[in-house]
Scaffold this active site. Structure first.
Site, mmCIF file in Angstrom:
data_model
loop_
_atom_site.group_PDB
_atom_site.id
_atom_site.type_symbol
_atom_site.label_atom_id
_atom_site.label_comp_id
_atom_site.label_asym_id
_atom_site.label_seq_id
_atom_site.Cartn_x
_atom_site.Cartn_y
_atom_site.Cartn_z
ATOM 1 N N LYS A 8 -1.947 -42.281 79.156
ATOM 2 C CA LYS A 8 -1.155 -43.405 79.643
ATOM 3 C C LYS A 8 0.044 -42.832 80.381
ATOM 4 C CE LYS A 8 0.332 -47.824 79.496
ATOM 5 N NZ LYS A 8 0.542 -48.481 78.186
ATOM 6 N N VAL A 9 0.309 -43.349 81.575
ATOM 7 C CA VAL A 9 1.473 -42.918 82.342
ATOM 8 C C VAL A 9 2.096 -44.134 83.003
ATOM 9 C CG1 VAL A 9 0.545 -40.607 82.826
ATOM 10 C CG2 VAL A 9 0.146 -42.465 84.466
ATOM 11 N N SER A 10 3.357 -44.003 83.368
ATOM 12 C CA SER A 10 4.005 -45.031 84.172
ATOM 13 C C SER A 10 3.400 -45.015 85.577
ATOM 14 C CB SER A 10 5.508 -44.766 84.267
ATOM 15 O OG SER A 10 6.112 -44.767 82.993
ATOM 16 N N THR A 27 8.343 -46.782 85.331
ATOM 17 C CA THR A 27 8.271 -47.843 86.328
ATOM 18 C C THR A 27 9.563 -48.657 86.317
ATOM 19 O OG1 THR A 27 5.872 -47.909 86.068
ATOM 20 C CG2 THR A 27 6.905 -49.802 87.126
ATOM 21 N N ALA A 28 10.211 -48.744 85.162
ATOM 22 C CA ALA A 28 11.503 -49.434 85.085
ATOM 23 C C ALA A 28 12.504 -48.791 86.036
ATOM 24 C CB ALA A 28 12.026 -49.397 83.651
ATOM 25 N N HIS A 33 9.423 -52.387 76.467
ATOM 26 C CA HIS A 33 8.734 -52.468 75.172
ATOM 27 C C HIS A 33 9.325 -53.581 74.293
ATOM 28 C CE1 HIS A 33 6.710 -49.002 76.556
ATOM 29 N NE2 HIS A 33 7.565 -48.088 76.134
#
Length: 289
Positions: A68-70, A122-123, A161
């Site tokens: 899992k990655v941004s 991504t934020a 989150h």
């Protein structure tokens, strides 16, 4: 009988792949069936549970086979990884929030220090796309940001989150919903994180992984109680209500299958990031063809 036993003995065990994802309820919900053999895609997995920015940095070093990655980070690793169509977090009404101690105009944050949950999240990308004039950042683990805003260490923070559900307990106010801004600006859902897999695994293995993760999502939706012990083992400080809200927000039909709408959203986000000079341009195929 002896022949049957010999066949079983001669059968080669499934290859083992390293698989990284976060301990957040949405990821443990998605991967529970795959990790514990409730669905089979021809691989066994050695899981590595880390926060998203740690996974991002591991992917930069090509540590894991699948991770899992941004989506922000994905733009930096497309030479070695591609995006799987299943297992990701993409949707509407689920974007990062900018919070502060009072009702602050987002435009007034220029020149002030803002906490971000990692350089490659991504934020961080969304905030930079929203206002390129914001340049004074401090990078903190996502669970430390609310306290830093509350004690005045930073003027504002971008939260992700389960922090979306708990920031008011710190006396904080929502200044901006970056997901709402993106949806209003583009009309597309917001891509947050996806599953990257090494191109070197080969097309057949990548397709099996893609299918297996999608089946793991389907299994989790069909048997939600079976994933609960795994979810709780990695989210001990969260109530069941927050866990369920977390899963409900981040796991949806896009997690089963990115689809044409999801793919268009991802390509638009990466395209804007490249145009802004935040990620390098890329020539490699984004998805398995």
């Amino acid at each position: 009988m002896n022949a049957v036993m010999t066949d079983k003995q001669d059968q080669e065990p499934s290859p083992i792949l390293s698989l990284g994802f976060s301990p957040c309820p949405n990821d443990t919900f998605i991967f529970d069936a795959l990790i514990h053999g409730r669905v089979d895609c021809g691989f066994r997995f050695r899981e590595r549970l880390e926060d998203v920015e740690t996974l991002n940095r591991m992917a930069l070093e090509s540590v894991l086979d699948v991770s899992k990655v941004s989506y922000h980070l994905l733009g930096h690793i497309l030479k070695d990884y591609l995006l799987l169509r299943s297992g990701g977090a993409l949707g509407r009404g689920c974007g990062p929030l900018v919070v502060a101690r009072g009702n602050v105009d987002p435009g007034a944050l220029a020149g002030k220090r803002v906490a971000l949950p990692g350089r490659y999240t991504t934020a961080a990308l969304l905030l930079r796309l929203f206002n390129p004039a914001l340049t004074d950042f401090v990078y903190l683990p996502f669970h430390e940001i609310m306290a830093a805003v509350a004690d005045g260490s930073v003027a504002a923070g971008v939260i992700i989150h389960e922090s979306r559900f708990t920031y008011q307990g710190y006396g904080l106010h929502k200044v901006l919903d970056l997901g709402e801004w993106w949806e209003r600006e583009t009309g597309h859902p917001i891509p947050l994180g996806g599953i990257a897999a090494k191109r070197s695994l080969g097309r057949d293995a990548l397709l099996r992984l893609e299918r297996g993760i999608g089946e793991s999502v389907d299994y989790a939706f069909g048997h939600p109680g079976e994933a609960r012990p795994y979810i709780r083992a990695h989210s001990q400080e969260m109530s069941d209500e927050v866990c369920d809200a977390h899963i409900g927000l981040y796991v949806n039909d896009f997690s089963r299958e990115l689809g044409s709408g999801g793919e268009a959203a991802v390509r638009l986000l990466l395209g804007r990031a490249a145009a802004a000079g935040i990620i390098p341009p890329w020539q490699e195929p984004l998805l398995i063809s």
